[in-house]
Design a protein around this motif. Sequence first.
Motif: not given
Lengths: 456, 388
Positions: A117-118, A121, A139, B20-21, B27, B30
């Motif tokens: 996910x990070x 993004x 994610x 968490x996102x 995303x 967190x």
Amino acid sequence: MTTGDFVYDSLRRIVGQDFVSNAPEDLYIYSHDLGAQPPRKVDYVAMPRTVEQVQEIVRLANEARVPITPMGGGLTLSALALPVKGGIILDMKRMDRIIEVNGSSKYAVVEAGVTQGALKSYLEKHHPELQHSTPESPPAATVVGNVLIHGHGHLTPAHGTNSRMINGLEVVLPTGEVCRIGSCAVSPYWFTRECLPDLVGLFVGWYGITGIITKASIQLFPKPKLRDLVLFSTDDPGLLSDVVFDLFQMEIAENFFAITQDKPAWMYGHTYITVTIAGQSRDEFECKKTQLLSMFNGRLDLIDPIPASLRERYLEVPPFAATQADFAKGGGFEYYGCIVPVEKVPEAWNRGLGIARKHDVVFSYGLQALDAGHSVMCGPVYSFNRADERDIEKVRHALEESSRLALDLGGLIWKAGLPGQALMMERMDRNTLALMRKVRKVLDPNGIMNPGNWGD
Amino acid sequence: MELKEYADVVHRCFRCGYCKFTYDFSYRGFNCPLYSTRRLESCSPGGLMWLIRASLMEREIAWSDRLTDILYSCTMCRNCVQQCRFSFNHKLVGIFEAARERVIEAGSVPPKVNHFLTAIHGYGNPYKLLRQDRGSWAEGTGIRLYREGDDFLYYVGCVGSYDSTGQRAARALGEVLLKSGLAFGILGSQETCDGNEVNTLGEKGLFEVLKQQNVQTFQNMHVAKIVTLSPHSYNALLNHYPGGFEVFHYTQLLRDLIKGGQLHPSRPFPERVTYHDPCFLARYNQEYEAPREVIRSIPGIELVEMDRNRENAFCCGGGSANFYTDVLGGGRDRPSVARVHEAYSTGATVLAVSCPICLTMLEDAVKTAGLEGQLRVKDVSEIVRESL
């Protein structure tokens, strides 16, 4: 949390009190996998922030002869991040820096705890023209964890498994030294693993027993401006091998899935085939679509319009594949994605469905083409009720039988947990097995790295 | 609801980690204050679900101080509710609340939480300050006590009444309302804690007592409309009190007063401002626009958004009494510090809030982050007052 314990006190000194635990409550979570495997004992969890801290922990483990199991997102479903022989779980998720994105050579260097996910993004914000091959996992899965288990992503059908997209690695060896693998070993650029002895294979698929990866460079790919789904159906899964072969004779598909389920009733007996098409221009996109429709005209039934839920399921990156955890209203699912030769797909499909039905568990059955159609991952996804031990046991039996089938067909078990590893080692060439043991012994003389995986 | 009423849900959490996102599938880091601070898997909404099942329902592990610590570190910000993709997502915070209720019944709450509840029970506020001083902040402002027939009751809440930073916002709002010409008043010593935090901490009995006290007071004074300074009060009064009166958060009222021409913010406020959505106004009650409309109505302001805004806003870490108990902790990694860094990264010189708890949390964080002189935290009411 208990003090007065040498290992715990040392870990506390290394990573700080807030990021180590031997409390039963924390260990309960780390000892339970999300899949159907039984819990296993964990003695400590530690969350390092730096490479130096990882090195210190490795030296500590050697001194105290305590096992280490590295963990990324912990989402493999086959309990790969659960220790077999207790010890320390090294939860890598505090090492969460995206070190570099090279837009020209199209790669990203990330620490071991960076989530899918990070990275997604970050790329969307800073490099919207690029994407990485994103797996179907949630994610919270880590980029490094995924590539180290031969992970697949939404670009795998077109560009190969995500492990092939590794340009380089930074690894803390089981004896504590830091090594760089790939071009980063001789250059400031992490752009390739060519031209040198390819040591990446020493660390991919070993589940942490040859070292702890602290950084990885992965390849990035152009992000298309247009993406859409084409949906076909057929009542003859015998066509699947030919469909995969024909589709990858041309560079049309970004992604390819086939799926069937017994429930709901309208899906019973039908195989649904999804092809994701992508293009940088309308011309490119329409050309691919025209070719695709022409290719399967008369052989597959085109479904148009596509139900919105299916479109979302197969176009979203990452898709919400975890929805299968609620199919049995019980919070669990597990699958063994068996990799089989393309020509074995119809047999794997039909016999696999037979196994799923025999065990009377909630399932879906699917396949994804890999590596431009050079192989296929196919297998069942079994959903279970976490609150019903009998249901979980049924799934374990079904998984074992499904795995045996894959091997009988000449296939392999992807990200195999202990049962799958045992099945493959039974059939493995003896000299290969001996080589694996030698490699392990050389790299990890004290046997501290995730012992119990791939034998001892 | 009691925990047993969630028996068919708790085991359905897969621990996939979507909770968490952020909500919009981008995303952006967190967004769970508990997980982003602690980072252990046990300290995440999914971890909590599994631990609640293992301890309070299946008795696989004994309840312990560690579990209590994790449970009460949750700020109940509802990010998990917003982000969880399963059909039972709306029940998550209810499950945590029910687990806390069980812990309260067993008398096992953390000492800091116990102090908080005891103080509210004895004094009607968490600070153990005198009830008769509850309205002292208004002395010299011209703000008077509520009289039957007034347009609005101004419900201030504990933080606005007693905390020196919160009082700043309370005075600012009071002075703005005075300039609007509305007839309004406060309850002073007759106001008691709204109980929002008490409710989220699982102390349902005390919450009932507080609710009854306030409702009785409202009824005795024939209160028809209430404006709250705090989103926490707004949430309690709107969603947990029996009704019989209309409730507004003050940003909703200011928006209407500005639109209706009763307030004329005309003095320029030439700053780049970013706005932090408070959980109990935003995710709990879906009010995202009223504060922004108020801010946009002020000349000279350039409103910029943080990456995480509206339903994706990152909690300041003060919810569910953590502004007082600080069970969550976190030092320099605490959510409020991360949030002021995020605000500063937008280029904003002012971080606007519409909650006295967020105001105190984020103002402290600016000092911790070393951003004093570079980023000011202001309540929306203070900005409006400066513009009148």
